[in-house]
Design a protein around this motif. Structure first.
Motif, PDB file in Angstrom:
ATOM      1  N   ILE A 218     -12.358   5.363 -16.599  1.00 55.94           N
ATOM      2  CA  ILE A 218     -12.297   6.378 -15.542  1.00 55.94           C
ATOM      3  C   ILE A 218     -13.211   5.986 -14.379  1.00 55.94           C
ATOM      4  CG2 ILE A 218     -12.723   8.797 -14.967  1.00 55.94           C
ATOM      5  CD1 ILE A 218     -10.279   8.298 -16.736  1.00 55.94           C
ATOM      6  N   SER A 219     -14.352   5.389 -14.678  1.00 55.59           N
ATOM      7  CA  SER A 219     -15.277   4.937 -13.629  1.00 55.59           C
ATOM      8  C   SER A 219     -14.639   3.853 -12.760  1.00 55.59           C
ATOM      9  CB  SER A 219     -16.565   4.423 -14.265  1.00 55.59           C
ATOM     10  OG  SER A 219     -17.435   3.888 -13.301  1.00 55.59           O
ATOM     11  N   ILE A 220     -13.888   2.954 -13.384  1.00 55.33           N
ATOM     12  CA  ILE A 220     -13.190   1.905 -12.630  1.00 55.33           C
ATOM     13  C   ILE A 220     -12.132   2.527 -11.715  1.00 55.33           C
ATOM     14  CG2 ILE A 220     -11.658  -0.101 -12.835  1.00 55.33           C
ATOM     15  CD1 ILE A 220     -13.100  -0.796 -15.449  1.00 55.33           C
ATOM     16  N   LEU A 221     -11.411   3.530 -12.217  1.00 53.39           N
ATOM     17  CA  LEU A 221     -10.422   4.213 -11.382  1.00 53.39           C
ATOM     18  C   LEU A 221     -11.091   4.912 -10.205  1.00 53.39           C
ATOM     19  CD1 LEU A 221      -7.871   5.844 -13.885  1.00 53.39           C
ATOM     20  CD2 LEU A 221      -7.735   3.647 -12.706  1.00 53.39           C
ATOM     21  N   ASP A 222     -12.251   5.478 -10.435  1.00 54.44           N
ATOM     22  CA  ASP A 222     -13.002   6.134  -9.356  1.00 54.44           C
ATOM     23  C   ASP A 222     -13.326   5.138  -8.242  1.00 54.44           C
ATOM     24  OD1 ASP A 222     -14.424   7.995  -7.912  1.00 54.44           O
ATOM     25  OD2 ASP A 222     -16.202   7.916  -9.189  1.00 54.44           O
ATOM     26  N   LYS A 232      -7.752  -6.556  -6.496  1.00 55.41           N
ATOM     27  CA  LYS A 232      -7.848  -7.724  -7.382  1.00 55.41           C
ATOM     28  C   LYS A 232      -9.051  -7.611  -8.292  1.00 55.41           C
ATOM     29  CE  LYS A 232      -8.118 -12.787  -7.295  1.00 55.41           C
ATOM     30  NZ  LYS A 232      -8.167 -13.988  -6.424  1.00 55.41           N
ATOM     31  N   ASN A 233     -10.214  -7.230  -7.746  1.00 63.62           N
ATOM     32  CA  ASN A 233     -11.431  -7.092  -8.547  1.00 63.62           C
ATOM     33  C   ASN A 233     -11.307  -5.935  -9.538  1.00 63.62           C
ATOM     34  OD1 ASN A 233     -12.674  -9.251  -7.328  1.00 63.62           O
ATOM     35  ND2 ASN A 233     -13.802  -7.998  -5.839  1.00 63.62           N
ATOM     36  N   ILE A 234     -10.688  -4.848  -9.084  1.00 61.81           N
ATOM     37  CA  ILE A 234     -10.516  -3.688  -9.964  1.00 61.81           C
ATOM     38  C   ILE A 234      -9.636  -4.060 -11.158  1.00 61.81           C
ATOM     39  CG2 ILE A 234      -9.482  -1.398 -10.140  1.00 61.81           C
ATOM     40  CD1 ILE A 234     -12.096  -1.350  -8.648  1.00 61.81           C
ATOM     41  N   ILE A 235      -8.542  -4.758 -10.882  1.00 63.23           N
ATOM     42  CA  ILE A 235      -7.643  -5.176 -11.971  1.00 63.23           C
ATOM     43  C   ILE A 235      -8.358  -6.116 -12.932  1.00 63.23           C
ATOM     44  CG2 ILE A 235      -5.571  -6.543 -12.475  1.00 63.23           C
ATOM     45  CD1 ILE A 235      -4.324  -5.329  -9.961  1.00 63.23           C
ATOM     46  N   LYS A 236      -9.172  -7.009 -12.400  1.00 61.91           N
ATOM     47  CA  LYS A 236      -9.928  -7.934 -13.256  1.00 61.91           C
ATOM     48  C   LYS A 236     -10.853  -7.157 -14.192  1.00 61.91           C
ATOM     49  CE  LYS A 236     -13.123 -11.872 -13.179  1.00 61.91           C
ATOM     50  NZ  LYS A 236     -14.036 -11.235 -14.170  1.00 61.91           N
ATOM     51  N   ASP A 237     -11.505  -6.115 -13.662  1.00 59.82           N
ATOM     52  CA  ASP A 237     -12.422  -5.330 -14.499  1.00 59.82           C
ATOM     53  C   ASP A 237     -11.673  -4.621 -15.626  1.00 59.82           C
ATOM     54  OD1 ASP A 237     -14.566  -6.134 -13.035  1.00 59.82           O
ATOM     55  OD2 ASP A 237     -14.764  -4.284 -11.864  1.00 59.82           O
ATOM     56  N   PHE A 255      -5.252  10.095 -18.080  1.00 61.69           N
ATOM     57  CA  PHE A 255      -5.877  10.418 -16.801  1.00 61.69           C
ATOM     58  C   PHE A 255      -4.918  11.207 -15.912  1.00 61.69           C
ATOM     59  CE2 PHE A 255      -6.024   9.023 -12.325  1.00 61.69           C
ATOM     60  CZ  PHE A 255      -7.202   9.652 -11.936  1.00 61.69           C
ATOM     61  N   LEU A 256      -3.704  10.725 -15.763  1.00 58.43           N
ATOM     62  CA  LEU A 256      -2.738  11.373 -14.882  1.00 58.43           C
ATOM     63  C   LEU A 256      -2.361  12.763 -15.388  1.00 58.43           C
ATOM     64  CD1 LEU A 256      -0.481   8.285 -14.088  1.00 58.43           C
ATOM     65  CD2 LEU A 256      -2.028   9.457 -12.503  1.00 58.43           C
ATOM     66  N   LYS A 257      -2.246  12.917 -16.706  1.00 59.09           N
ATOM     67  CA  LYS A 257      -1.917  14.232 -17.260  1.00 59.09           C
ATOM     68  C   LYS A 257      -3.041  15.237 -17.015  1.00 59.09           C
ATOM     69  CE  LYS A 257       1.397  13.040 -20.900  1.00 59.09           C
ATOM     70  NZ  LYS A 257       1.662  13.019 -22.359  1.00 59.09           N
ATOM     71  N   ILE A 258      -4.292  14.788 -17.145  1.00 58.35           N
ATOM     72  CA  ILE A 258      -5.431  15.671 -16.892  1.00 58.35           C
ATOM     73  C   ILE A 258      -5.448  16.115 -15.431  1.00 58.35           C
ATOM     74  CG2 ILE A 258      -7.958  15.769 -16.739  1.00 58.35           C
ATOM     75  CD1 ILE A 258      -7.023  15.923 -19.588  1.00 58.35           C
ATOM     76  N   ILE A 259      -5.242  15.157 -14.522  1.00 56.46           N
ATOM     77  CA  ILE A 259      -5.240  15.467 -13.095  1.00 56.46           C
ATOM     78  C   ILE A 259      -4.097  16.412 -12.746  1.00 56.46           C
ATOM     79  CG2 ILE A 259      -5.037  14.501 -10.777  1.00 56.46           C
ATOM     80  CD1 ILE A 259      -7.653  13.785 -12.181  1.00 56.46           C
ATOM     81  N   LEU A 260      -2.912  16.130 -13.276  1.00 54.44           N
ATOM     82  CA  LEU A 260      -1.741  16.958 -12.994  1.00 54.44           C
ATOM     83  C   LEU A 260      -1.915  18.363 -13.571  1.00 54.44           C
ATOM     84  CD1 LEU A 260       1.108  17.172 -11.828  1.00 54.44           C
ATOM     85  CD2 LEU A 260       1.985  16.210 -13.968  1.00 54.44           C
ATOM     86  N   LEU A 320      -2.760   4.236  -5.394  1.00 53.65           N
ATOM     87  CA  LEU A 320      -3.245   4.318  -4.010  1.00 53.65           C
ATOM     88  C   LEU A 320      -2.233   5.013  -3.101  1.00 53.65           C
ATOM     89  CD1 LEU A 320      -5.045   0.891  -3.389  1.00 53.65           C
ATOM     90  CD2 LEU A 320      -6.044   3.116  -3.962  1.00 53.65           C
ATOM     91  N   ILE A 321      -0.947   4.805  -3.392  1.00 52.18           N
ATOM     92  CA  ILE A 321       0.094   5.447  -2.595  1.00 52.18           C
ATOM     93  C   ILE A 321       0.160   6.951  -2.901  1.00 52.18           C
ATOM     94  CG2 ILE A 321       2.601   5.579  -2.229  1.00 52.18           C
ATOM     95  CD1 ILE A 321       2.699   2.566  -2.797  1.00 52.18           C
ATOM     96  N   SER A 322      -0.062   7.295  -4.166  1.00 55.97           N
ATOM     97  CA  SER A 322       0.159   8.675  -4.622  1.00 55.97           C
ATOM     98  C   SER A 322      -0.993   9.618  -4.316  1.00 55.97           C
ATOM     99  CB  SER A 322       0.429   8.684  -6.132  1.00 55.97           C
ATOM    100  OG  SER A 322       1.556   7.886  -6.449  1.00 55.97           O
TER     101      SER A 322
END
Length: 325
Positions: A218-222, A232-237, A255-260, A320-322
């Motif tokens: 979740i921290s990486i998504l933040d 690129k760096n985020i995906i690597k992590d 994550f998406l279900k909690i947000i929704l 990022l689009i959503s």
């Protein structure tokens, strides 16, 4: 090591079993990690008067038969000789079995009853279930069969009608926290784990020092949402996290279900999700993304060689689009 006595939610289910008038087939259904195996061992111990019951197939006991496999074959239920094969399963004198039906047909050797346990019984094919059903229609007085399943109503209706069914329901986060406190783990919070994690799964994550995996995810998504780093760096992590690709996809869906759900119920996000309250999104887009990730998961089960980096790139771009700040 967690025992039956540690799991108070299992106690009522066990105490409600009438062993004086018990069906010879028992189905224990519930999500992974809810304690199906612990309850199975407790029931076997009560029916046989044998302590320290093991669900390991290799442990020798002539009055207990265990099938604990990813797939249960018809020959393991009822051996049928294949004339094209020169060899066939030998009768095991120590374990008193070759297949389940041969096992329960014989009288107990030492215990007061014989018990067969089929772990992951939802993996039994329909043809094999029909063979098993014939035994359940006229079971020997001294024999009991326990089947554990992770999905409801996956067996034949006629098997359920002849069985004592125990449904183990998921615990609420509040009950999980109370349980963690009762076993001396009050410093941990169930909200730091996926909501679908059962108490025993949470305990195992802590015991294996993996308790930070979901929080790290979740921290990486933040960081990704803040656009402070390159994709690129985020995906690597995410790829560097020591968890399977399937689990990562499960984390995305969670994550998406909690947000929704927070938006649909008008509930303020808190804890590890707090910063995501700053973003707006389309319900339809998030629902479609969940469906897309679920399809990726199915594809990954079918073709494990699918490129993980490509999947992550698609998901992170869609995020990022959503989401808009």
């Amino acid at each position: 090591m967690i025992s039956f006595n540690d799991c108070n939610w299992l106690h009522n289910h066990f105490n409600n079993i009438n062993f004086e008038n018990l069906n010879h087939s028992i189905i224990i259904n519930g999500p992974e990690g809810i304690g199906k195996k612990l309850l199975t061992k407790k029931i076997i111990s009560t029916l046989t008067n044998i302590n320290n019951v093991s669900l390991n197939e290799e442990d020798v006991n002539p009055d207990i038969f265990i099938l604990n496999r990813d797939k249960i074959l018809i020959n393991q239920i009822s051996y049928r000789e294949n004339k094209n094969k020169k060899t066939k399963p030998k009768w095991d004198e120590l374990k008193g079995k070759r297949d389940l039906l041969n096992f329960i047909a014989l009288s107990p050797v030492k215990a007061k009853n014989k018990v067969a346990a089929l772990i992951n019984a939802d993996k039994i094919e329909r043809r094999t279930q029909n063979v098993l059903l014939k035994t359940l229609e006229e079971p020997p007085d001294h024999a009991y069969i326990i089947l554990t399943t992770s999905r409801p109503r996956v067996l034949l209706d006629t098997i359920y009608s002849r069985s004592h069914v125990i449904n183990l329901k998921p615990l609420s986060n509040e009950d999980k926290d109370l349980w963690l406190k009762s076993i001396g783990l009050s410093e941990y919070n169930s909200y730091d784990f996926p909501s679908y994690y059962s108490p025993i799964q949470i305990y195992n994550e802590i015991a294996n020092n993996n308790q930070s995996n979901f929080k790290e995810f979740i921290s990486i998504l933040d960081r990704h949402f803040s656009r402070s780093e390159s994709q690129k760096n985020i995906i690597k992590d995410i790829m560097d996290m020591d968890i399977d690709a399937i689990i990562k996809l499960n984390f995305f869906v969670e994550f998406l279900k909690i947000i929704l759900e927070s938006k649909l119920r008008n509930v303020t996000l808190s804890g590890i999700y707090k910063t995501f309250a700053l973003y707006s999104f389309s319900n339809l887009k998030i629902s479609n993304l969940i469906l897309e990730i679920n399809q990726m998961r199915q594809d990954l089960y079918s073709v494990p060689q699918i490129n993980e980096g490509h999947m992550l790139n698609v998901i992170m771009s869609e995020l990022l689009i959503s989401f808009k700040r």
